[in-house]
Every structure is written in structure tokens, then in C-alpha cells.
Design a protein around this motif. Structure first.
Motif, PDB file in Angstrom:
ATOM      1  N   SER A 193       0.827  -1.208   0.000  1.00 26.01           N
ATOM      2  CA  SER A 193       0.000   0.000   0.000  1.00 26.01           C
ATOM      3  C   SER A 193       0.857   1.253   0.000  1.00 26.01           C
ATOM      4  CB  SER A 193      -0.930   0.015   1.210  1.00 26.01           C
ATOM      5  OG  SER A 193      -1.834  -1.049   1.138  1.00 26.01           O
ATOM      6  N   ARG A 194       1.933   1.240   0.786  1.00 24.19           N
ATOM      7  CA  ARG A 194       2.834   2.391   0.831  1.00 24.19           C
ATOM      8  C   ARG A 194       3.496   2.621  -0.533  1.00 24.19           C
ATOM      9  NH1 ARG A 194       6.802   0.811   4.201  1.00 24.19           N
ATOM     10  NH2 ARG A 194       8.389   0.794   2.596  1.00 24.19           N
ATOM     11  N   ARG A 233       0.994   4.133  -2.939  1.00 26.09           N
ATOM     12  CA  ARG A 233       0.793   5.562  -2.671  1.00 26.09           C
ATOM     13  C   ARG A 233       1.958   6.385  -3.227  1.00 26.09           C
ATOM     14  NH1 ARG A 233      -0.870   3.535   2.253  1.00 26.09           N
ATOM     15  NH2 ARG A 233       1.065   4.171   3.265  1.00 26.09           N
ATOM     16  N   GLU A 235       1.568   6.616  -6.908  1.00 23.53           N
ATOM     17  CA  GLU A 235       0.485   7.558  -7.189  1.00 23.53           C
ATOM     18  C   GLU A 235       0.962   9.003  -7.058  1.00 23.53           C
ATOM     19  OE1 GLU A 235      -4.094   8.398  -5.682  1.00 23.53           O
ATOM     20  OE2 GLU A 235      -2.983   6.670  -4.934  1.00 23.53           O
ATOM     21  N   THR A 236       1.832   9.253  -6.096  1.00 19.76           N
ATOM     22  CA  THR A 236       2.357  10.603  -5.881  1.00 19.76           C
ATOM     23  C   THR A 236       3.389  10.989  -6.932  1.00 19.76           C
ATOM     24  OG1 THR A 236       2.016  10.360  -3.510  1.00 19.76           O
ATOM     25  CG2 THR A 236       3.521  12.096  -4.203  1.00 19.76           C
TER      26      THR A 236
END
Length: 183
Positions: free
Chosen positions: A12-13, A16, A19-20
């Protein structure tokens, strides 16, 4: 089971972070545009772009298909030409991702709410290509099954054509993003 939870948190990290960071890269517009296609979300688009690099280095879709190892093998002698299974000489990771994505085109063409949301910031030309891909690939999927091909053979064939649509979207985005901004 705590070990599985820790792994899921790491995944998940990483997602993210992708995504960033994805929009800030030189390939950000291509990553965004590829998400206009059915079956391609952020991680898949980022994987495709990271495996291919600058897609404009391929002069035509056939070169891209060959790079992925999704062209038929050929055994020729004199006037005889026999085509076999795909060569599998290209990028195996890219080929796996494309084949997994190709499974989505067995469904009837349509634009879900999630897909519509991803298409908001994408050039209209890319959305048109994505829609044409849905229609063409679904029709081709059904046609190949009727001809007696196995589902796996059919999906690989769909994946090969999917690469052509990916090349087309990347070409449109590259041209769009290279045009100078109006002053």
C-alpha cells in the motif's frame, strides 16, 4: 498473520508513492492517458511505461509487439510459410502485464464510473482510441472463440492488438504534450 499484514502495508505504501510520483515524471501524461483504457489503472500503466521507456522509440506498433515477444514464430522453407506460437523472445514482464490486461476485453464494451473518472483529465483523442479498442478487441475476442481458438490463445492475440492501441495512445499523448503552450 501479522507478517501478511506487514506485507500488505508495504504494498500500500509503494502504491501511494507511485500515485504521488507518477504525474511528476516525464512520462506522467502517458501514464495518465493509458488509464483511459479498460483494465489499465495506475500500477498497470506505470508498469507498462517503466518497462517500455519512451514508447515513441518504436516507429510502428509492430516493433512494439516484437519487443514484447508477442509476434508469431515462423518456419519458412522455399514457398512454405508456417506460423507458430508467439516467440516469447521479448520482455516477459511486459508480456505478462499485457496478457492480464487483455482478459478485460472479453466483457461487453462499456464505460464504468471508475473508467469515466480516469478519463476526465485525458485528451479526447486518447479516450476515442480507448473506446475503439474496447469495441475492436471485444469483437475480435468473440470472433476468435467462434473460430475454435482456446481462451488463452485468444487472449494472447487480444494482448498483441492491445499493444497497438497502447502505441497509438502514447503517440497521441506524445504529440499533444510536445505542442508549445499558447502564450
Amino acid at each position: 498473520m501479522a507478517f501478511c499484514g506487514a506485507i500488505q502495508q508495504r504494498v500500500s505504501r509503494f502504491e501511494r508513492e507511485i500515485e504521488t510520483l507518477a504525474p511528476t515524471t516525464a512520462h506522467g501524461p502517458t501514464i495518465a492517458a493509458l488509464q483511459a483504457m479498460r483494465g489499465i489503472k495506475l500500477i498497470t500503466a506505470a508498469t507498462i511505461v517503466s518497462e517500455l521507456g519512451d514508447i515513441s522509440r518504436f516507429e510502428n506498433p509492430r516493433q512494439l509487439m516484437a519487443y514484447a515477444g508477442m509476434v508469431p514464430s515462423e518456419h519458412s522453407s522455399g514457398g512454405n510459410v508456417r506460423r507458430g506460437s508467439i516467440t516469447k523472445t521479448g520482455n516477459a514482464h511486459l508480456r505478462r502485464v499485457i496478457v492480464e490486461t487483455a482478459w478485460h476485453y472479453r466483457h461487453t464494451p462499456g464505460v464504468s464510473g471508475d473508467l469515466r473518472k480516469r478519463q476526465r483529465e485525458v485528451p479526447a483523442a486518447a479516450c476515442t482510441i480507448a473506446w475503439n479498442a474496447q469495441q475492436r478487441l471485444n469483437k475480435r475476442y468473440r470472433h476468435l472463440l467462434v473460430r475454435g481458438k482456446t481462451k488463452h490463445q485468444t487472449v494472447v492475440a487480444i494482448g498483441r492488438e492491445l499493444l497497438g492501441f497502447i502505441w497509438a495512445i502514447a503517440s497521441v499523448v506524445k504529440v499533444t504534450s510536445q505542442q508549445p503552450a499558447a502564450a
